[in-house]
Design a protein around this motif. Structure first.
Motif, PDB file in Angstrom:
ATOM      1  N   GLY B  57       1.264  -0.876  -0.430  1.00  0.00           N
ATOM      2  CA  GLY B  57      -0.072   0.313   0.110  1.00  0.00           C
ATOM      3  C   GLY B  57       0.376   1.299   0.229  1.00  0.00           C
ATOM      4  O   GLY B  57      -0.108   2.290   0.058  1.00  0.00           O
ATOM      5  N   THR B  58       2.386   1.203   0.334  1.00  0.00           N
ATOM      6  CA  THR B  58       3.567   2.493  -0.261  1.00  0.00           C
ATOM      7  C   THR B  58       3.034   2.870  -1.845  1.00  0.00           C
ATOM      8  O   THR B  58       3.240   2.154  -2.346  1.00  0.00           O
ATOM      9  CB  THR B  58       4.214   1.862   0.603  1.00  0.00           C
ATOM     10  N   PRO B  59       2.957   4.065  -1.398  1.00  0.00           N
ATOM     11  CA  PRO B  59       2.943   4.668  -2.775  1.00  0.00           C
ATOM     12  C   PRO B  59       4.364   4.535  -3.812  1.00  0.00           C
ATOM     13  O   PRO B  59       5.200   4.639  -2.922  1.00  0.00           O
ATOM     14  CB  PRO B  59       2.455   6.041  -2.566  1.00  0.00           C
ATOM     15  N   GLU B  68      -3.759  13.163  -7.491  1.00  0.00           N
ATOM     16  CA  GLU B  68      -3.874  11.963  -6.087  1.00  0.00           C
ATOM     17  C   GLU B  68      -4.279  11.004  -6.694  1.00  0.00           C
ATOM     18  O   GLU B  68      -4.840   9.585  -6.001  1.00  0.00           O
ATOM     19  CB  GLU B  68      -5.597  12.723  -6.038  1.00  0.00           C
ATOM     20  N   ILE B  69      -4.136  10.395  -7.838  1.00  0.00           N
ATOM     21  CA  ILE B  69      -4.142   9.044  -7.968  1.00  0.00           C
ATOM     22  C   ILE B  69      -3.068   8.249  -8.081  1.00  0.00           C
ATOM     23  O   ILE B  69      -1.535   8.900  -8.587  1.00  0.00           O
ATOM     24  CB  ILE B  69      -4.587   9.459  -9.416  1.00  0.00           C
ATOM     25  N   LEU B  70      -3.194   7.102  -6.761  1.00  0.00           N
ATOM     26  CA  LEU B  70      -1.940   6.754  -6.327  1.00  0.00           C
ATOM     27  C   LEU B  70      -1.154   5.304  -6.220  1.00  0.00           C
ATOM     28  O   LEU B  70      -2.909   4.677  -7.066  1.00  0.00           O
ATOM     29  CB  LEU B  70      -0.982   7.403  -4.922  1.00  0.00           C
ATOM     30  N   PHE B  71      -0.118   4.614  -7.177  1.00  0.00           N
ATOM     31  CA  PHE B  71      -0.002   3.587  -8.029  1.00  0.00           C
ATOM     32  C   PHE B  71       1.204   2.538  -6.277  1.00  0.00           C
ATOM     33  O   PHE B  71       2.022   3.496  -5.972  1.00  0.00           O
ATOM     34  CB  PHE B  71       0.683   3.542  -9.248  1.00  0.00           C
ATOM     35  N   ILE B 123     -10.214   5.215  -1.233  1.00  0.00           N
ATOM     36  CA  ILE B 123      -9.731   4.291  -2.095  1.00  0.00           C
ATOM     37  C   ILE B 123      -8.085   5.201  -3.009  1.00  0.00           C
ATOM     38  O   ILE B 123      -7.379   4.466  -3.591  1.00  0.00           O
ATOM     39  CB  ILE B 123     -10.879   4.479  -3.174  1.00  0.00           C
ATOM     40  N   LEU B 124      -8.150   6.285  -3.128  1.00  0.00           N
ATOM     41  CA  LEU B 124      -7.281   6.935  -3.811  1.00  0.00           C
ATOM     42  C   LEU B 124      -5.994   6.666  -2.905  1.00  0.00           C
ATOM     43  O   LEU B 124      -4.823   6.163  -3.241  1.00  0.00           O
ATOM     44  CB  LEU B 124      -7.492   8.673  -4.185  1.00  0.00           C
ATOM     45  N   ILE B 139      -9.828   4.205 -19.952  1.00  0.00           N
ATOM     46  CA  ILE B 139      -8.958   4.740 -19.801  1.00  0.00           C
ATOM     47  C   ILE B 139      -9.344   5.081 -17.705  1.00  0.00           C
ATOM     48  O   ILE B 139     -10.565   4.508 -16.788  1.00  0.00           O
ATOM     49  CB  ILE B 139      -8.430   6.368 -20.043  1.00  0.00           C
ATOM     50  N   ILE B 140      -8.496   5.664 -17.020  1.00  0.00           N
ATOM     51  CA  ILE B 140      -8.727   5.229 -15.677  1.00  0.00           C
ATOM     52  C   ILE B 140      -9.548   6.122 -14.564  1.00  0.00           C
ATOM     53  O   ILE B 140      -8.948   7.700 -15.730  1.00  0.00           O
ATOM     54  CB  ILE B 140      -6.943   5.792 -14.421  1.00  0.00           C
ATOM     55  N   ALA B 141     -10.317   6.377 -14.387  1.00  0.00           N
ATOM     56  CA  ALA B 141     -11.770   7.324 -13.892  1.00  0.00           C
ATOM     57  C   ALA B 141     -11.072   8.205 -13.442  1.00  0.00           C
ATOM     58  O   ALA B 141      -9.580   8.825 -12.595  1.00  0.00           O
ATOM     59  CB  ALA B 141     -12.547   7.269 -13.156  1.00  0.00           C
ATOM     60  N   ASN B 142     -11.613   9.730 -13.561  1.00  0.00           N
ATOM     61  CA  ASN B 142     -10.915  11.385 -12.821  1.00  0.00           C
ATOM     62  C   ASN B 142     -11.305  10.932 -12.024  1.00  0.00           C
ATOM     63  O   ASN B 142     -12.987  11.540 -11.566  1.00  0.00           O
ATOM     64  CB  ASN B 142     -11.274  11.935 -14.138  1.00  0.00           C
TER      65      ASN B 142
END
Lengths: 387, 450
Positions: B57-59, B68-71, B123-124, B139-142
């Motif tokens: 879970g670490t970005p 704000e969208i982290l992987f 979730i983000l 694509i990934i949702a905004n």
């Protein structure tokens, strides 16, 4: 087999970039892809499995579907040749005569057409496109047997260049190249393309004609008002009458249609709607039949059996590139072909046959038909967005 | 449940190598990777470098244009390598896993008690946001958008696809929580689409807070584009989000337990797999750790995903983010003498031009051979047989080729993605790279409106 593959792999580098025969690469590729389905695999992303179908297979199926009409046509050429001489002949003698009259036409068509195509392969640097595999066989089947060979070559070269290659090759042409060949001959050498003598082998050369024999096609007789000279319905269906080499036997054509429909190569919508359109127009003419034009009274179903109607409906109108490309458009396109073909036949005094004109005309209109079909979808989407 | 929507156009391809319903937990192996290339249109910005210690879970990186969208990392351990390609493009962030399996902590709460923004934020932060994709564009949702509805397909109709009823058998509680969370971030419904045969087990029937839709018929019944088009077609300006059911359960688990659960059940399938079955793995596992020696000898193709839309990978590569199966088929790289002219009793075709039509339901071993060279569009009417949407497929593709933006829009580019055209690509006589074209068209539209 291994020896052939090894030989090809050995000479291949000469044709690749840097090789001494580099300019001939596309010509080499054309021959290699004819002999082999290559070991090219699907790209990294996308569909990894593919249908085994390719253009060569599709064209092969159409050629097979044309064979019944070709074989019957050869026999028929022989049959009418001997009839015109008043002689008896065996089945093999008739077929043999037809064979040696028809094969040169087929060869000239393929050699002239493929030769022209290969010139463009060299110029464009693309592999040979398979379209002419079918056109090459269609051309002789829509010609009268007594047509001079040099005319066939000239018309074929004209049609391949101006009917196909200038537009970008297979898939880009607007009109049917085989029909363009026919149209070229019809307008450039009208005396050789119409009349009562060219449909029977040897007749135009003035070979002995037995009394009472006429080489006129049934449509020509009908156009001249000589309705009593028409053959029986059974003869019309089986094809025992003079005409272009492959067009007379509706039975042979229907066998071909069955092959095209079963394999999924030919469009049933186009075939059915051409017959429906022709039948509809012929019925209308029957209703309004005037004494001045006995042709109008020709029974509607007989129109479907005579002339190039069946052949055009099954093998020409169904050409996917030049016909309508939307499923809805195909109904309209086919119906109008049949409809207009009968109008030209019966109402126009100059042309006893109208199928070629109708198909060429509708080839030009097909994009317009598709445009309006697509517009309906576009308008629906816009309306839905506003709702 | 309302009446069944029958999909009449399409094609089920029967392949050898369906996964047996046997599950093996593969635990943790040595290396895992998160690949920015899995995400269309993403420009990643790294937050770690080699040597960095991470927990689950670490970005690892974020979206440059939507920070704000982290992987996040699927395993705990150490970042071992950042693999780059041309022009320093990041291809993989590779992590060497340790035995400890430590988790980052996220919000643990019932979604029904949370606000929309709190749910999105959770979730983000956990790195699960990329599981939520959108139509148009696939694509990934905004996160700043509010979609008109959310779609979840409870089945996958692609060849050899995993059975979600088997994979999610023990996860219905988490799945329900996931649904509850998703319901809060849309203005409309969460639509759960089930298939008459593929969901006959009824696992999902107990789920609340959803609107059910039932489909029947062949593939592409499970592609989101087809489902949306047959229920309520997407208009210009509308946005729909969609999530794979496996990821819905992960979202649920996030709220139920406060952790990012990076495990999932996938299917190893394909004719070249000796024993096709299901495995519990951790996201981003390398293919060798899944396959090991369970593959036949010979030249084979490893596909992350299914044979219609997947990506060919080297066996040292890592399973892609959005894939829940791994398919292995033979490479068809041998030339065949006069191959286009053989009777073809064993050849796969939608047409009946080969004699394989005599044996229609037979499971086949299909390789990756193209069976012909690329040609312009010639045959018409073939796409329409496998494209169950109210869209003209060939005309849309032609509009994409000429980059006519107005025409693409008018013909429905907003409603499609590559997977909707996958069957068209399979059966296309002219061997055109259709799915690549579709993505090109979508990218043109994205650029036009950005």
């Amino acid at each position: 087999m291994k020896a052939l593959r090894n030989y090809i792999d050995k000479i291949k580098p000469n044709f690749e970039k840097g090789g001494k025969l580099e300019k001939w690469q596309s010509v080499f590729d054309s021959f290699e892809t004819f002999l082999y389905v290559l070991g090219d695999t699907a790209p990294k992303k996308g569909a990894h499995i593919r249908d085994a179908i390719d253009m060569k297979r599709v064209m092969s199926v159409v050629v097979i579907a044309l064979v019944p009409a070709l074989l019957f046509g050869m026999w028929n050429v022989g049959e009418f040749h001997f009839l015109s001489l008043g002689e008896d002949a065996s089945f093999m003698e008739k077929f043999g005569h037809g064979f040696i009259r028809v094969i040169p036409l087929v060869l000239v068509s393929y050699i002239a057409g493929l030769g022209t195509e290969f010139v463009f392969v060299y110029i464009k640097g693309h592999e040979i496109e398979e379209g002419f595999l079918v056109s090459g066989l269609l051309i002789p089947l829509i010609l009268p047997v007594d047509v001079p060979l040099w005319m066939v070559a000239l018309a074929t070269i004209f049609a391949v260049i101006f009917g196909k290659e200038v537009f970008g090759g297979t898939g880009m042409n607007i009109v049917n190249p085989a029909l363009l060949t026919r149209a070229f001959l019809f307008f450039a050498y009208p005396s050789k393309m119409s009349g009562d003598t060219i449909w029977v082998s040897g007749l135009s050369g003035g070979e002995g004609v037995v009394d009472g024999f006429s080489g006129a096609t049934p449509l020509a007789s009908a156009a001249a008002g000589a309705m009593d000279k028409l053959p029986s319905t059974m003869d019309m269906f089986m094809g025992y009458l003079p005409g272009s080499i492959g067009e007379t036997s509706v039975l042979a054509i229907l066998i071909g249609a069955a092959i095209l429909l079963f394999t999924g190569v030919g469009s049933w919508k186009i075939m059915l709607s051409v017959f429906a359109g022709g039948f509809a127009m012929a019925l209308i003419l029957n209703v309004f039949a005037a004494d001045t034009n006995p042709y109008m009274a020709l029974p509607a179903y007989q129109h479907l059996l005579l002339g190039g109607f069946a052949f055009g409906a099954v093998f020409m109108a169904t050409d996917p590139v030049t016909g309508a490309q939307t499923e809805t458009g195909k109904w309209i396109y086919g119906f109008l072909i049949g409809f207009i073909a009968i109008i030209v036949r019966v109402v126009n005094p100059a042309y006893p046959e109208g199928v070629m004109m109708a198909i060429l005309l509708m080839n030009v209109f097909a994009p317009l038909i598709d445009h309006y079909v697509i517009q309906t979808n576009i308008k629906k989407r816009l309306k839905r967005a506003k709702a | 449940m309302s009446k069944v929507i029958k999909i009449k156009k399409g094609l089920d391809i029967h392949l050898k190598g369906r996964a047996e319903k046997v599950l093996v937990d593969l635990g943790i192996s040595a290396n895992y990777a998160v690949k920015p290339t899995d995400f269309e249109g993403l420009t990643p910005k790294l937050m770690v470098k080699a040597g960095h210690e991470v927990k689950i879970g670490t970005p690892l990186f974020y979206d440059k244009y939507k920070p704000e969208i982290l992987f996040t990392s699927p395993v705990s351990g150490t970042v071992s390598e950042i693999n780059r390609g041309e022009r320093r493009r990041i291809l993989e962030v590779i992590i060497k896993a340790d035995e400890k399996s430590e988790y980052e902590a996220f919000t643990k709460a019932n979604p029904k008690d949370l606000q929309k923004d709190e749910i999105k934020e959770n979730i983000l932060k956990s790195g699960l946001w990329p599981a939520i994709r959108q139509r148009p564009y696939a694509i990934i949702a905004n996160p700043s958008d509010t979609p008109i509805s959310i779609f979840i397909s409870g089945f996958d109709s692609a060849p050899l696809a995993p059975d979600y009823e088997f994979a999610l058998n023990d996860d219905m509680n988490d799945f329900q929580t996931g649904v509850d969370a998703l319901k809060k971030i849309t203005d409309g419904n969460v639509n759960l689409i089930l298939h008459q045969e593929l969901n006959a087990g009824g696992l999902f029937k107990s789920i609340k807070n959803v609107e059910f839709h039932e489909f029947s018929g062949p593939h592409p019944a499970s592609t989101i584009g087809v489902q949306i088009n047959n229920i309520k077609a997407l208009n210009k300006g509308e946005i729909v989000w969609y999530v794979n059911p496996i990821d819905v359960a992960k979202i649920g688990k996030l709220f139920n337990e406060g952790i990012f659960d990076s495990t999932k059940i996938i299917a190893l399938t394909g004719s070249e797999v000796k024993m096709p079955q299901y495995f519990k793995i951790t996201d981003g596992a390398d293919l060798l750790s899944i396959v090991r020696d369970n593959v036949k000898s010979g030249d084979v193709r490893y596909i992350s995903g299914n044979v219609l839309t997947g990506e060919k990978l080297e066996k040292t590569n890592f399973l892609s983010y959005y894939d829940y199966q791994l398919t292995i088929i033979p490479e068809g790289n041998q030339p065949e003498f006069l191959g286009w002219g053989t009777p073809g009793f064993g050849k796969f075709s939608m047409t009946r031009t080969f004699f394989s039509w005599l044996n229609p339901k037979k499971e086949m071993t299909l390789d990756s051979n193209l069976h012909g060279g690329e040609r312009p569009f010639v045959v018409t009417g073939e796409f329409e047989k496998v494209f169950p949407m109210d869209i003209y497929p060939m005309q849309l593709l032609k509009a994409i080729i000429i980059e006519d933006i107005d025409l693409m829009e008018q013909l429905g580019i907003y409603e499609v993605a590559e997977e909707d055209f996958a069957l068209c690509e399979v059966i296309n006589t002219s061997k055109i790279e259709i799915q690549k074209l579709v993505r090109q068209g979508i990218n043109v539209m994205i650029k036009e409106f950005s």
